[in-house]
Scaffold this motif. Structure first.
Motif, short mmCIF file in Angstrom:
data_model
loop_
_atom_site.label_atom_id
_atom_site.label_comp_id
_atom_site.label_asym_id
_atom_site.label_seq_id
_atom_site.Cartn_x
_atom_site.Cartn_y
_atom_site.Cartn_z
N THR A 14 0.86 -1.16 0.00
CA THR A 14 0.00 0.00 0.00
C THR A 14 0.91 1.22 0.00
O THR A 14 2.12 1.11 -0.03
CB THR A 14 -0.92 0.00 1.24
OG1 THR A 14 -0.10 0.11 2.40
CG2 THR A 14 -1.73 -1.29 1.30
N SER A 19 2.92 -5.24 2.83
CA SER A 19 2.11 -5.98 3.78
C SER A 19 2.33 -7.48 3.69
O SER A 19 2.08 -8.18 4.64
CB SER A 19 0.63 -5.67 3.55
OG SER A 19 0.26 -6.01 2.24
N ILE A 61 -1.07 -1.26 -4.30
CA ILE A 61 -2.52 -1.10 -4.32
C ILE A 61 -2.82 0.39 -4.27
O ILE A 61 -2.50 1.07 -3.29
CB ILE A 61 -3.18 -1.83 -3.14
CG1 ILE A 61 -2.81 -3.31 -3.15
CG2 ILE A 61 -4.69 -1.67 -3.19
CD1 ILE A 61 -3.20 -4.05 -4.40
N THR A 120 -6.37 2.30 0.37
CA THR A 120 -5.27 1.54 -0.21
C THR A 120 -5.16 0.12 0.35
O THR A 120 -4.18 -0.56 0.10
CB THR A 120 -3.93 2.27 0.02
OG1 THR A 120 -3.75 2.50 1.43
CG2 THR A 120 -3.91 3.60 -0.72
N SER A 121 -6.17 -0.32 1.11
CA SER A 121 -6.20 -1.69 1.60
C SER A 121 -7.64 -2.01 1.98
O SER A 121 -8.45 -1.11 2.24
CB SER A 121 -5.26 -1.89 2.79
OG SER A 121 -5.71 -1.16 3.91
N GLU A 122 -7.95 -3.30 2.05
CA GLU A 122 -9.31 -3.70 2.41
C GLU A 122 -9.66 -3.36 3.86
O GLU A 122 -10.77 -2.88 4.12
CB GLU A 122 -9.48 -5.20 2.13
CG GLU A 122 -9.43 -5.54 0.65
CD GLU A 122 -9.65 -7.02 0.38
OE1 GLU A 122 -9.86 -7.77 1.36
OE2 GLU A 122 -9.61 -7.43 -0.79
N VAL A 213 -7.85 -7.80 -3.34
CA VAL A 213 -6.40 -7.69 -3.33
C VAL A 213 -5.77 -9.04 -3.65
O VAL A 213 -4.77 -9.13 -4.38
CB VAL A 213 -5.92 -7.17 -1.96
CG1 VAL A 213 -4.40 -7.20 -1.88
CG2 VAL A 213 -6.43 -5.75 -1.73
#
Length: 272
Positions: A14, A19, A61, A120-122, A213
């Motif tokens: 991200t 991650s 992402i 930028t992430s779930e 993702v």
């Protein structure tokens, strides 16, 4: 003569940092031809070929789009008059609200359906969605119930460690790859199993659109050995641009490398 296989490792990133990290499947190795019995083995060279360094593919992402429902009617005019950081778009019949932390933009409709973009992430997208629902409940006195949350679209990008002959690539995979240079400079590659769409450019840049993702990561793993077959050497200008882009993505690593260089140089001075 030892075969040299090119392996690559990919990390989903991200804007805040990496991650996770997985290994991409290796490119298809050359099959050794069967030799007749009694044929003497070829003499091994004095110096074995040096193995190529494993290229790293960073998957960044850029955007996660999610949707949810608050299960109540929303008065858009009331929200526009009393809410914070909101904009009423009457022609579209919706209100947009911007969040600073996490950075996201929520689009609200009078039916109670809300979409959030810009995360930028779930997990960050879910936090942004819950904060919007909580704001409507605490500050605007709506009886909201957070429900039907799901991630609907994810946009990711990565740069392969080589340039790609996209014309030859599209000709070998005519069913899944579409190349129209008059309309778009990249090859549109679709993976129906993952519901993913990739844009492959000659510079090695790949843009992926997928439902999650994990699907973005699997799409990169799927396409890497396919484009590796059509790789080409980069020019000096392309290598310099790739190094500059990597330095922008990893400023902390660049700083740590410079600190190590300074320590090494100071040790050499003391030894002198």
């Amino acid at each position: 003569m030892a075969l040299v296989q090119t392996l690559a490792s990919a990390s989903v990133m991200t804007n805040g940092g990496p991650s996770s990290r997985v290994e991409l499947p290796p490119a298809a190795p050359r099959s050794a031809a069967a030799e007749p019995a009694g044929t003497p083995a070829p003499a091994e060279p004095e110096h074995e070929e040096e193995e190529e360094p494993e290229p790293e593919v960073d998957i960044v992402i850029n955007n996660v789009v999610c949707s949810f429902s608050v299960r109540c009617h929303l008065d858009l005019r009331y929200i526009a008059m009393n809410g914070d950081n909101v904009e009423y778009r009457r022609e579209n019949g919706m209100v947009t609200m911007k969040l600073r932390k996490p950075y996201a933009t929520a689009s609200m409709w009078s039916s109670g359906k809300i979409t959030c973009t810009g995360s930028t992430s779930e997990p960050e997208a879910k936090v942004a969605a819950r904060r919007v629902a909580r704001y409507l409940q605490k500050h605007l006195n709506y009886q909201t119930r957070f429900s039907n949350f799901r991630v609907v679209n994810v946009l990711g990008t990565c740069t392969m460690p080589f340039s790609i002959k996209i014309a030859d690539f599209s000709q070998k995979y005519p069913r899944t790859a579409c190349y129209e240079p008059e309309l778009h400079p990249g090859v549109t590659f679709r993976i129906s199993e993952l519901r993913a769409t990739l844009k492959v450019f000659s510079t090695g840049s790949v843009t992926v659109t997928a439902p999650s993702v994990a699907a973005v990561q699997q799409a990169i793993e799927h396409v890497f050995p396919l484009v590796h077959e059509f790789r080409k050497k980069r020019t000096a200008a392309e290598l310099a641009a790739a190094a500059a882009a990597r330095a922008r993505r990893h400023p902390s690593q660049l700083a740590s490398d410079s600190e190590v260089d300074l320590v090494d140089s100071s040790d050499e001075d003391e030894d002198d």
